[in-house]
Design an enzyme around this catalytic site. Structure first.
Site, PDB file in Angstrom:
ATOM      1  N   GLU A   1      -4.974  -2.370  -6.045  1.00 44.64           N
ATOM      2  CA  GLU A   1      -4.326  -1.218  -6.786  1.00 44.64           C
ATOM      3  C   GLU A   1      -2.602  -1.131  -7.074  1.00 44.64           C
ATOM      4  OE1 GLU A   1      -6.594   0.958  -8.555  1.00 44.64           O
ATOM      5  OE2 GLU A   1      -7.967   0.049  -7.066  1.00 44.64           O
TER       6      GLU A   1
ATOM      7  N   GLU B   1      -3.284   9.449  -5.139  1.00 46.49           N
ATOM      8  CA  GLU B   1      -3.669   8.375  -5.607  1.00 46.49           C
ATOM      9  C   GLU B   1      -4.808   7.419  -4.610  1.00 46.49           C
ATOM     10  OE1 GLU B   1      -3.863   5.458  -8.845  1.00 46.49           O
ATOM     11  OE2 GLU B   1      -1.696   7.136  -8.091  1.00 46.49           O
TER      12      GLU B   1
ATOM     13  N   GLU C   1     -12.468   6.208  -8.874  1.00 43.86           N
ATOM     14  CA  GLU C   1     -12.788   6.008  -9.890  1.00 43.86           C
ATOM     15  C   GLU C   1     -13.787   5.041  -9.198  1.00 43.86           C
ATOM     16  OE1 GLU C   1      -8.623   4.177 -11.069  1.00 43.86           O
ATOM     17  OE2 GLU C   1      -8.223   6.256 -12.479  1.00 43.86           O
TER      18      GLU C   1
END
Length: 135
Positions: free
Chosen positions: A36, A78, A85
């Protein structure tokens, strides 16, 4: 690895269960760090902010601690956003309005964490400036 083998509480007790939980957490951290870009960017921001806090003379220990603590929140946000996600992508690769909305909300959590950290930093730094440079 199958999900079943990764489940905690599979007969493990005490230190073994704690070790397994810690190992899964570290595995998750490294997976997000490798995969990420947003998390890596947030980590660079965190390290830069810690360096700035260390370099500002005249901050109290409490002010330093709060400033470091609040810039840690976007990293946590995050991680949560990435989990959301990945879960949405696992459920279905097809676009769905609600899936998009959930991902947007996860992103909003990260933004809120950054805004909150910025406000906290501003309040502390204004107080510091008044102490150092006078009224």
């Amino acid at each position: 690895k199958s999900i079943g083998k990764r489940k905690l509480g599979m007969g493990l007790k005490g230190p073994d269960e704690l070790y397994a939980a810690a190992k899964h957490s570290v595995d998750g951290f490294w997976a997000v760090l490798r995969g990420e870009k947003a998390f890596r960017t947030d980590l660079v921001v965190f390290v830069a902010c810690v360096c700035v806090v260390a370099a500002i003379p005249g901050l109290t220990v409490c002010e330093r601690a709060v400033m470091v603590y609040v810039v840690f929140f976007p990293l946590v946000a995050e991680l949560v956003n990435t989990a959301i996600e990945k879960t949405i992508d696992r459920i279905s690769p097809d676009y769905h309005r609600l899936s998009g909305l959930v991902k947007d909300i996860g992103s909003a959590v990260v933004l809120a964490a950054f805004v909150g950290a910025g406000i906290c930093w501003a309040v502390i730094l204004v107080g510091w400036a008044f102490r150092v440079f006078g009224k």
